[in-house]
Motif scaffolding. Structure first.
Motif, PDB file in Angstrom:
ATOM      1  N   GLU A 542       0.840  -1.197   0.000  1.00  0.00           N
ATOM      2  CA  GLU A 542       0.000   0.000   0.000  1.00  0.00           C
ATOM      3  C   GLU A 542       0.878   1.251   0.000  1.00  0.00           C
ATOM      4  N   LYS A 543       0.444   2.264  -0.751  1.00  0.00           N
ATOM      5  CA  LYS A 543       1.206   3.514  -0.854  1.00  0.00           C
ATOM      6  C   LYS A 543       0.477   4.653  -0.150  1.00  0.00           C
ATOM      7  N   GLN A 548       5.682   4.033  -1.313  1.00  0.00           N
ATOM      8  CA  GLN A 548       5.364   2.720  -0.775  1.00  0.00           C
ATOM      9  C   GLN A 548       5.641   2.704   0.719  1.00  0.00           C
ATOM     10  N   CYS A 549       4.629   2.280   1.472  1.00  0.00           N
ATOM     11  CA  CYS A 549       4.708   2.268   2.947  1.00  0.00           C
ATOM     12  C   CYS A 549       5.060   3.651   3.478  1.00  0.00           C
ATOM     13  N   ALA A 550       4.635   4.691   2.735  1.00  0.00           N
ATOM     14  CA  ALA A 550       4.809   6.101   3.122  1.00  0.00           C
ATOM     15  C   ALA A 550       6.272   6.478   3.344  1.00  0.00           C
ATOM     16  N   GLY A 551       7.193   5.612   2.892  1.00  0.00           N
ATOM     17  CA  GLY A 551       8.604   5.894   3.123  1.00  0.00           C
ATOM     18  C   GLY A 551       9.044   5.619   4.545  1.00  0.00           C
ATOM     19  N   HIS A 552       8.150   5.018   5.351  1.00  0.00           N
ATOM     20  CA  HIS A 552       8.462   4.764   6.764  1.00  0.00           C
ATOM     21  C   HIS A 552       8.424   3.278   7.084  1.00  0.00           C
ATOM     22  N   GLY A 553       8.672   2.443   6.120  1.00  0.00           N
ATOM     23  CA  GLY A 553       8.645   1.007   6.370  1.00  0.00           C
ATOM     24  C   GLY A 553       9.142   0.248   5.161  1.00  0.00           C
ATOM     25  N   LYS A 554       9.156  -1.062   5.299  1.00  0.00           N
ATOM     26  CA  LYS A 554       9.612  -1.922   4.218  1.00  0.00           C
ATOM     27  C   LYS A 554       8.477  -2.837   3.796  1.00  0.00           C
ATOM     28  N   LYS A 559       2.849  -6.703   2.424  1.00  0.00           N
ATOM     29  CA  LYS A 559       2.415  -5.968   3.602  1.00  0.00           C
ATOM     30  C   LYS A 559       3.559  -5.119   4.118  1.00  0.00           C
ATOM     31  N   CYS A 560       3.190  -3.967   4.689  1.00  0.00           N
ATOM     32  CA  CYS A 560       4.205  -3.037   5.177  1.00  0.00           C
ATOM     33  C   CYS A 560       4.668  -3.425   6.575  1.00  0.00           C
ATOM     34  N   ALA A 561       5.977  -3.550   6.742  1.00  0.00           N
ATOM     35  CA  ALA A 561       6.580  -3.710   8.069  1.00  0.00           C
ATOM     36  C   ALA A 561       7.131  -2.351   8.456  1.00  0.00           C
ATOM     37  N   CYS A 562       6.467  -1.684   9.379  1.00  0.00           N
ATOM     38  CA  CYS A 562       6.751  -0.279   9.676  1.00  0.00           C
ATOM     39  C   CYS A 562       8.022  -0.106  10.500  1.00  0.00           C
ATOM     40  N   ASP A 563       8.680   1.032  10.268  1.00  0.00           N
ATOM     41  CA  ASP A 563       9.816   1.410  11.091  1.00  0.00           C
ATOM     42  C   ASP A 563       9.326   1.757  12.491  1.00  0.00           C
ATOM     43  N   TYR A 566       6.173   4.252  13.697  1.00  0.00           N
ATOM     44  CA  TYR A 566       5.134   4.432  12.686  1.00  0.00           C
ATOM     45  C   TYR A 566       4.200   3.219  12.693  1.00  0.00           C
ATOM     46  N   GLU A 567       2.988   3.445  12.242  1.00  0.00           N
ATOM     47  CA  GLU A 567       1.999   2.372  12.205  1.00  0.00           C
ATOM     48  C   GLU A 567       1.011   2.640  11.080  1.00  0.00           C
ATOM     49  N   GLY A 568       0.046   1.724  10.934  1.00  0.00           N
ATOM     50  CA  GLY A 568      -0.941   1.829   9.865  1.00  0.00           C
ATOM     51  C   GLY A 568      -0.621   0.843   8.753  1.00  0.00           C
ATOM     52  N   THR A 569      -1.616   0.555   7.932  1.00  0.00           N
ATOM     53  CA  THR A 569      -1.403  -0.410   6.850  1.00  0.00           C
ATOM     54  C   THR A 569      -0.373   0.079   5.848  1.00  0.00           C
ATOM     55  N   ALA A 570      -0.193   1.396   5.751  1.00  0.00           N
ATOM     56  CA  ALA A 570       0.813   1.956   4.853  1.00  0.00           C
ATOM     57  C   ALA A 570       1.898   2.688   5.628  1.00  0.00           C
ATOM     58  N   CYS A 571       2.016   2.410   6.927  1.00  0.00           N
ATOM     59  CA  CYS A 571       3.016   3.074   7.794  1.00  0.00           C
ATOM     60  C   CYS A 571       2.910   4.585   7.673  1.00  0.00           C
TER      61      CYS A 571
END
Length: 768
Positions: A542-543, A548-554, A559-563, A566-571
């Motif tokens: 999700e962007k 992608q992942c709002a630039g705050h996750g991988k 699925k986004c694995a957040c840094d 950060y949280e949320g489906t798209a971090c």
């Protein structure tokens, strides 16, 4: 590698603790031990033979240390490389003419991708550190009175600096503006004599000119400045950024040395910046290079003004600390500029600049007491964070900072270096802004496993391959987990069936089935499909804000694995529960706060999960607990506290309303209200003190009443029987009377009529 016990001791002194935790292993395309350790700091590899099951992918060897151990991998077979750190140059901090103010001076780092490494950097301000001060003055006509005082500035300025250091050098330069309309009157006469007063000694119009290189010669400074005259231009903003850029990039001509570099800009007006050159049809951007010809800026009318960002970057690169000495009306403008330039200060000039020496000293003291630790350009994929021992420096940031640091005071910074991916050996520098001393950091990554393998065919691999970190590396022409498949074998139907997930498409259409296992293709973005059936990729998450992942996750398998943070489906959200809090709780303890919004559980609704429209109060289920809590009776009498701990109760004399009415063991009605508390299935119960119990029976009344009832019933039965018999007799009498009325005989009883025939018995005939 550590070379000696001493070096080990020094390493313990300098190395901070690791700042990562091995919480999870986010595996992507893993086919080897090297792929595994590149996947992240939480991943380890099991090199034990026979660890994987038949047909299982080698990715099963890659997981967290905890999970590998739980699955039976021996501890001596778990490969989990750590970071390595050792100092190369570590001279002690020393004062003097050639002081050492930072320690260590050079370090080596071998980093595992994604695993941060911290080490300690110490800084100590040395007394008597050399100072280079370049005085850059606005010579537009409005600065006429100020120039007179600056001409007498030499003695005072040198005396003041010599109290701070034994080695002080001063230089001088001046500026006005570009000699093009609309900045300057381009009339030939006006270019030669731009001043209003024709009798006034006046310099021809110019942009920037370098007058005096940095020198310790006090008399030379005085003579050179004394020869300067005022000039002029048209509009109020000046070309000060042009001048600052040339002072910063012309290092050799200015004479900057290994010292504290101060640039004093004295002006009474604002400044032109990038883009303003269009007014004079000057469109070529500033190239940030030295262009002094005969000590004058030769590209003034060809290159546009530099941007504030360019100025800030160049001043930082050259460790130059600007001091903006400006008039009161310009104070706000230059304070805003100072916010964009690290290690800069603003001071207010008096009407004739007579206070400039005190202004410079105050600004120097403020700048030198502020220590900002920063780095230059970093290698790709490398990041650096800092914490400090100073108040407020505990949280990692892009720059370390300590305020109010005195001369001789030692402060320490914790430097945290992380390499996100594999890189070749590279170096970068970091150190305190405003000082030329830098720490050299040499970085390389550990991206290959170090396994003690025999480089020869192994029976474990069917003698068609060798063991590499527990898995088989097959010879050319052989494939499979144990090199059991040979290219071109005919019967592959059973093997291909293993490549179909739930009898679907072979390898999900994203790979080739080879020897019963999927070999995944490369994605359109250059990455790999992965997973047992190539069902995963790391490019379609999700962007948010087109990132992608709002630039705050991988992105991991869609699925986004957040840094952290950060949280949320798209971090896309910073971790916070501020908007979810109410009455001291988060979402009434009935849901989770995600992106500052409550995600309710069960059937609860509302912005704070405060209500449940479909929920019913558990009156009947709570009856036994109410009975034991309020009245000490009932089935939970002996274990009331353990069975009914989820309820709180109070006994009241009166209830405004009653939610529940339940019978107890004795048949009494208990009346109570239930008020829901935080969380699930927790209630505050207000119980009415008095129960409603049925009254006992009246034996005499019951017995007397019973006898009377029996007598009455008997009498009624007799009357009914008598009535029935009377009715029956009456009915028979009436029928008899009716039959008599319809008789047709004479009234003689036929039983008494004479016989119709007479037969004589011969025996008695008399004839015998």
């Amino acid at each position: 590698m550590l070379q000696s016990v001493c070096l080990r001791g020094l390493l313990l002194l300098l190395v901070g603790r690791q700042v990562y935790t091995q919480e999870q292993c986010l595996k992507a395309s893993v086919n080897s031990c090297g792929d595994c350790i590149k996947a992240g700091p939480g991943c380890a590899w099991c090199s034990a033979l026979n660890f994987t099951k038949t047909g299982e992918q080698e990715a099963a060897r890659c997981d967290t240390v905890v999970l590998l151990t739980e699955r039976g991998c021996p501890s001596d077979s778990i490969i989990n490389p750590e970071n390595r750190f050792w100092p190369m140059v570590d001279n002690p901090l020393t004062p003097g003419s050639n002081p050492v103010q930072i320690r260590p001076q050079e370090v080596n780092l071998e980093l595992r991708p994604g695993m941060p490494q911290s080490f300690k950097l110490t800084f100590k301000r040395a007394k008597g550190y050399p100072i280079d001060l370049y005085y850059l003055m606005d010579l537009s006509y409005s600065m006429k009175d100020d120039l007179k005082n600056v001409k007498n500035l030499g003695n005072s300025l040198f005396n003041a600096l010599n109290k701070i250091t034994d080695t002080a050098k001063i230089g001088f330069g001046s500026f006005v503006d570009k000699t093009r309309l609309p900045y300057t009157d381009t009339n030939e006469e006006k270019l030669k004599q731009p001043c209003t007063d024709k009798n006034e000694p006046c310099q021809p119009a110019f942009g920037f000119q370098h007058v005096l290189s940095l020198t310790t010669d006090e008399s030379r400074f005085k003579n050179m400045v004394a020869s300067q005259h005022i000039s002029g231009n048209l509009d109020p903003p000046e070309g000060s950024l042009d001048a600052i850029m040339q002072v910063a990039v012309c290092v050799d001509k200015i004479g900057w040395g290994n010292s504290t570099r101060l640039l004093v800009l004295a002006t009474d007006d604002g400044f032109h910046m990038a883009g303003d050159g269009k007014l004079a049809a000057i469109l070529e951007p500033n190239k940030e290079t030295c262009q002094l010809v005969n000590d004058k800026y030769s590209m003034s009318n060809i290159w546009d003004y530099p941007s504030v960002g360019q100025i800030a970057r160049k001043l930082e690169e050259q460790n130059i600390q600007p001091i903006f000495a400006v008039t009161k009306k310009m104070e706000t403008v230059y304070k805003e500029l100072s916010k964009l330039i690290p290690k800069s200060a603003v001071g207010v000039l008096s009407e004739d600049s007579s206070n400039v020496v005190n202004l410079i000293l105050d600004a120097y003291n403020n700048l030198s007491s502020e220590v900002i630790m920063a780095h230059d350009a970093l290698p790709k994929s490398v990041s650096v964070k800092y914490t400090s021992s100073c108040p407020g420096g505990e949280k990692p940031s892009d720059r370390g900072k300590c305020d109010n640091v005195n001369i001789g005071q030692e402060v320490s910074f914790n430097v945290i270096v992380t390499a996100e991916s594999c890189i070749q050996s590279q170096s970068f520098f970091l150190g305190p802004l405003g000082f030329n001393e830098k720490l050299k950091v040499n970085v390389r990554t550990r991206c290959e496993c170090e396994c003690d393998d025999l480089n020869q065919p192994s029976p474990h691999c069917g003698n068609h391959g060798k063991v590499v970190c527990g898995s088989c590396r097959c010879d050319t022409g052989f494939l499979g987990q144990r090199c059991e498949c040979q290219l071109g074998q005919k019967d592959e139907a059973a093997l291909k069936a293993q490549c179909r997930k739930e009898n679907g498409t072979e390898c999900e259409g994203k790979g080739d089935c080879v020897c019963g296992r999927c070999q995944c293709h490369i994605t359109e973005g250059g990455g790999n499909f992965y997973g047992e059936h190539c069902q995963c990729d790391d490019e379609h998450c999700e962007k948010f804000d087109n990132k992608q992942c709002a630039g705050h996750g991988k992105c991991k398998c869609g699925k986004c694995a957040c840094d952290p943070g950060y949280e949320g489906t798209a971090c896309h959200c910073e971790e916070s529960d501020d908007d979810c809090k109410i009455d001291g709780s988060v979402c009434y303890n009935r849901g989770k706060c995600v992106c500052n919004q409550c995600i309710c559980e069960r059937e609860y609704k509302g912005p704070y999960c405060q209500s449940c429209p479909t929920c019913q109060r558990p009156c009947q289920q709570s009856g036994s607990c109410v009975e034991c809590l309020a009245f000490g009776t009932g089935p939970f009498e002996k274990n009331c506290s353990s069975s009914c701990g989820h309820l709180k109760h109070a006994i009241v004399e009166k209830l405004v309303k009653s939610d529940c009415r339940v019978k107890d063991k004795e048949g009494c009605w208990m009346t109570f209200t239930m008020t829901e508390q935080l969380g699930f299935d927790k209630y505050l119960i207000n119980v009415l003190k008095d129960r409603e119990c049925p009254q006992g029976p009246n034996i005499a009344a019951i017995v007397g009443g019973s006898l009377a009832a029996v007598a009455l019933i008997g009498l009624l039965i007799l009357l009914i029987v008598k009535g029935v018999l009377y009715a029956s007799d009456l009915r028979e009498w009436r029928r008899f009377e009716k039959d008599r009325k319809h008789e047709k005989t004479s009234g003689t009883n036929p039983l008494f009529q004479n016989a119709t025939t007479t037969v004589q018995n011969p025996t008695f005939s008399g004839d015998s």
